[in-house]
Design an enzyme around this catalytic site. Sequence first.
Site, short mmCIF file in Angstrom:
data_model
loop_
_atom_site.label_atom_id
_atom_site.label_comp_id
_atom_site.label_asym_id
_atom_site.label_seq_id
_atom_site.Cartn_x
_atom_site.Cartn_y
_atom_site.Cartn_z
CD GLU A 192 100.25 169.69 0.05
OE1 GLU A 192 99.08 169.75 0.33
OE2 GLU A 192 100.76 170.86 -0.35
CD GLU A 193 101.82 174.41 -1.30
OE1 GLU A 193 100.88 174.39 -2.01
OE2 GLU A 193 101.82 174.53 -0.10
CG ASP A 215 98.64 171.54 4.83
OD1 ASP A 215 99.25 172.78 4.87
OD2 ASP A 215 98.83 170.84 3.53
#
Lengths: 329, 387
Positions: A192-193, A215
């Site tokens: 995701e990052e 999140d």
Amino acid sequence: MKPLIKKLVESYGPSGHEDQIRDLIRGEIKGLADYVTVDPLGNLIAVIKKKSKSGRKVMLAAHMDEIGVMVTHVDSKGFARFVPIGGVYATTCLGGRVRFADGTLGVIGIEDRKINSPSLDQMFIDVGATGVGDCPVRVGDAAGFYRPFEEVGSRLVAKSMDDRIGCAVLVEVMRALKRTPHEVQFAFTVQEEVGTRGAGPSAFGLEPDLALAVDVTLTGDTPKANKMAVSLGAGAAIKVRDSGMLADPRIVALLEQRAAEARLPAQREVLEGGSTDARSIQIARAGVPAGCVSIPCRHIHTPSEMVDLRDVEGAVSLILQTLEKPIEL
Amino acid sequence: MARKPAKPAKPAKLKKPAKQSAKPRKAAPAPATPQEEASLELLRKLSETVAVSGDEGPVRRLILETIKDLADEVKVDTLGNVFAIKPGPARAPRVMVAAHMDEVGFMIVGVDGDGLLKFEAVGGLDDRILLGKPVWIGESKVPGVIGMKPIHLVKNAERESVVKIDSLRIDVGATSRDSAGRLVRPGDRATFATPFTYLGPTARGKALDNRAGCATLVEILRGARSAYPVELICAFTVQEEVGLRGARVAGFAAKPDAAIVLDTTQANDLPAPDEEDENFKYNTRLGQGPAIYTQDGSTLHDRRLIKHLTAIAESKGIPYQFRQPGGGGTDAGAIQRTRAGVPTVSVSTPARYIHSPGALMSIDDYRNAARLVRAALENWDGKVLRR
């Protein structure tokens, strides 16, 4: 929930290197789903099958990966140069500690301590080596930031609350979910990052009817913070938009209704910078109605990310409320 | 750029450095088997073909002609990607190997009244390298030159600034709009006019990014059908240089279980400007072997595939290096995210001065890239993708 959170946040797992955190979560959710698989990119998928004809396929996504660094070069004196994995700020690196997959610890140093606005190019990782020969790391090795979990009143502080706290919420929901008419698809996602790369393919595979990402989000309650109507301790946040997606208004309304019915404190979130897995899920296949349940978090992308336990528990309750009742969009 | 000639970083793997004659040679550096000669001859043809992103016809025709007897099935998709398929044993894993065939270059956008051609860049090109360069326009390689003011007329202040591409023109020797229009039309693509040649143990040419990858992919196709325990799907992709556009649809169509992307990456292995410093941003080094990727701007390459490649390289004695993690990207960025996701890794041949008129590439690195990927495919088994 705190022992679970501590285990998750102290685990290693920079983007692309999620094996250890995936194994840990897999152990925590053992026996809680009808089946568990790992998809081609490494997303951990746990599915509770549909119990009623009217049920929907609901995807819940939280990412397992964390920001980190990757070695680009080991110099003749044994210092490792590096690039970021995800959004790493130079200002939070100096003197910080990182840990590699095999446990090797390193300290981040800088060429000249008097530099006013340092860049990562001027920094290096000191793993205690004296040359290339005794340096335990090599080009391509990845490290996560290293910092123990701490409690400060009702707040919890750790590295990688982003988004192990979301993973903890998903695990807790799996444990507490008594009955639901829906097929619930828990996706613990990868990468995701670095640009929400794992979530889109996972949604392609799962073909959900709707999806929620879980999140962290920024807050506006610290000195001279950007104006933002989200505070720590004021409840889980229901995302309306961020810079990568517009939440489906029907999902925003559904979440707000369920929060009101259960008298759960909740706050609306409009995030100006940043996004979540929902961004990629929303545009998978022919499109997926998507939204987010966010956990307010201070000091995001530093080794000391802070959340409030009440917001975390509120997020669990809100998701349970939503899953236990029928969903009409 | 560098103040002293580059030290080739440890050319340990090279057999005796080839003697360099004053004149560029047409023949490949010895020793070369007939097959290696043929492979380098193909690389020469590929390098000298004009085929900028979106107009890959000329290179596609060359590739189709070359591979027509090398695969069980050859097809061209809607966007112009070429697929060549070698079916493996029953239930064999589907492995896609992709190389982009487009190159960076120029597009003619208009003809001025005086017969000079306005043009734009296609893909990443640096305005500073354009002035005065000879070019080839279109498949027939109409010769031209990017015009410039001779030094006699340049004022001191002008020497300090970069001339932007907007104020440059290509001159094909025409004297009017009509005479230029008979040679060239708006939309035609152009490239630097660089004949392929050998300099010592290296090859020099335009478009080595990524005709080197294309030639490597042809080498892989030359392997016997029975050599690979996989269903091999080779894809020569279009439009990589403008944003990985061809690979996105190629990956979707191929539905692979895993993918290997062959590309060309910069070797920035010249000494650091300050001689006291160590150059720690070399990306890759010429002559150190094919470069295996770990992280770039668009992909975190699959750890299992990296491990498979390095293990094969070590067991077969094939030199390799890691491309330094950092920015940039390859078709892997698009392929890994198609459908429900594809484990993907990239392998590049290092080359100095890519996206310029003359890239330099080590012949040994080029040969070893094909050896490495062929060996990785030949030794593919169920363990490769095991978690």
